[in-house]
Motif scaffolding. Sequence first.
Motif, PDB file in Angstrom:
ATOM      1  N   LEU A 131     -34.396 -92.533  10.753  1.00 56.65           N
ATOM      2  CA  LEU A 131     -34.071 -91.112  10.717  1.00 56.65           C
ATOM      3  C   LEU A 131     -35.263 -90.306  10.206  1.00 56.65           C
ATOM      4  N   VAL A 132     -35.561 -89.226  10.903  1.00 56.95           N
ATOM      5  CA  VAL A 132     -36.599 -88.293  10.465  1.00 56.95           C
ATOM      6  C   VAL A 132     -35.908 -86.978  10.118  1.00 56.95           C
ATOM      7  N   ILE A 133     -36.036 -86.569   8.880  1.00 60.48           N
ATOM      8  CA  ILE A 133     -35.444 -85.319   8.407  1.00 60.48           C
ATOM      9  C   ILE A 133     -36.450 -84.201   8.668  1.00 60.48           C
ATOM     10  N   GLU A 134     -36.071 -83.254   9.495  1.00 57.22           N
ATOM     11  CA  GLU A 134     -36.977 -82.129   9.723  1.00 57.22           C
ATOM     12  C   GLU A 134     -36.903 -81.183   8.525  1.00 57.22           C
ATOM     13  N   ASP A 135     -37.935 -80.378   8.373  1.00 56.47           N
ATOM     14  CA  ASP A 135     -37.926 -79.452   7.246  1.00 56.47           C
ATOM     15  C   ASP A 135     -37.164 -78.185   7.613  1.00 56.47           C
ATOM     16  N   VAL A 136     -36.436 -77.666   6.655  1.00 55.02           N
ATOM     17  CA  VAL A 136     -35.778 -76.376   6.808  1.00 55.02           C
ATOM     18  C   VAL A 136     -36.359 -75.385   5.796  1.00 55.02           C
ATOM     19  N   VAL A 137     -37.229 -75.887   4.939  1.00 55.44           N
ATOM     20  CA  VAL A 137     -37.906 -75.057   3.947  1.00 55.44           C
ATOM     21  C   VAL A 137     -39.390 -75.097   4.275  1.00 55.44           C
ATOM     22  N   GLU A 138     -40.016 -73.943   4.371  1.00 52.23           N
ATOM     23  CA  GLU A 138     -41.447 -73.900   4.689  1.00 52.23           C
ATOM     24  C   GLU A 138     -42.288 -74.320   3.495  1.00 52.23           C
ATOM     25  N   GLY A 139     -43.438 -74.930   3.800  1.00 54.27           N
ATOM     26  CA  GLY A 139     -44.414 -75.252   2.774  1.00 54.27           C
ATOM     27  C   GLY A 139     -44.040 -76.395   1.866  1.00 54.27           C
ATOM     28  N   LEU A 140     -43.298 -77.386   2.383  1.00 53.42           N
ATOM     29  CA  LEU A 140     -42.968 -78.540   1.549  1.00 53.42           C
ATOM     30  C   LEU A 140     -44.253 -79.264   1.159  1.00 53.42           C
ATOM     31  N   PRO A 141     -44.313 -79.809  -0.060  1.00 49.39           N
ATOM     32  CA  PRO A 141     -45.571 -80.321  -0.590  1.00 49.39           C
ATOM     33  C   PRO A 141     -46.154 -81.540   0.121  1.00 49.39           C
ATOM     34  N   ASN A 142     -45.350 -82.353   0.768  1.00 52.28           N
ATOM     35  CA  ASN A 142     -45.901 -83.510   1.476  1.00 52.28           C
ATOM     36  C   ASN A 142     -44.905 -83.967   2.541  1.00 52.28           C
ATOM     37  N   GLU A 143     -45.235 -85.026   3.229  1.00 52.18           N
ATOM     38  CA  GLU A 143     -44.415 -85.510   4.333  1.00 52.18           C
ATOM     39  C   GLU A 143     -43.282 -86.439   3.893  1.00 52.18           C
ATOM     40  N   ASN A 144     -43.174 -86.754   2.596  1.00 47.83           N
ATOM     41  CA  ASN A 144     -42.159 -87.702   2.131  1.00 47.83           C
ATOM     42  C   ASN A 144     -40.738 -87.225   2.368  1.00 47.83           C
TER      43      ASN A 144
END
Length: 190
Positions: A131-144
Motif C-alpha cells: 500500500l502506498v499512502i498518498e499525501d493529503v497534506v502539502e510539504g510533508l517532511p519525507n517520503e516515510n
Amino acid sequence: AASLEAQINRMYNMLKDSMEDARIDHLTQLPNYKGLIEILERETARAKRYNETFALGFVDFNKLTEYNNTYGHIQANHAIKKVSQNIRKSLRAQDAIARYGGDEFCFVLLKTDLESSKPIVERIKQNLDSLVIEDVVEGLPNENYKKVTVSIGITRLQGNENYMDALNRANKAMKEAKTNSRAVSSIVYI
C-alpha cells in the motif's frame, strides 16, 4: 392525524439513524467496537449451532502515534482510512472487519479455522505492505508517510468458548507480533 403520523415516522427514522450511527465508525465507515460485539455474538451463536468455527484477528497500525506526531492528524486519519479500506478489500465477501480502536482493526473470517486463515492473513499483510499512502497534506517532511507497517495477531474460536476469550487471545497474538521489529509487518498465529 396525517401530521401526527408524519411526525412519528420522522422521529422513528431519526431514532433508527441514531442507532445505526452508534455502531459505525465515522472515519472508516466500518462497524465500531459496539458493531463488532454484535457481529461476534451473532457468529459465535451460529458457530455453536452448526458446529463450525471462525478465525478472528487484530491488525495494528505500527507507530501510529509517531506517524501522527510527524505528519499531523489529517494525514494520520487519511492513512487510517486507507489501511481500513485495504484490509476490507483483502477479505472475502462473507468476512467482517471493524475498527476496534484508534489504530486497531479486528476482522472475523467466517467458517475458517486457523490453518485456512493463513492465505487470507498473508494477503492482508502483502496488500498492506504494498500500500502506498498518498499525501493529503502539502510539504510533508519525507517520503516515510507513504508506507505503513502492521502487526497482525490471529486465532480461532475454540469449541464452546466465549468470543471474548478468542478476542483476548487474538489481541495477545497481535501484541506478540508488535514485539517483533515494528519496521516491518509481522504475523503471529495462536
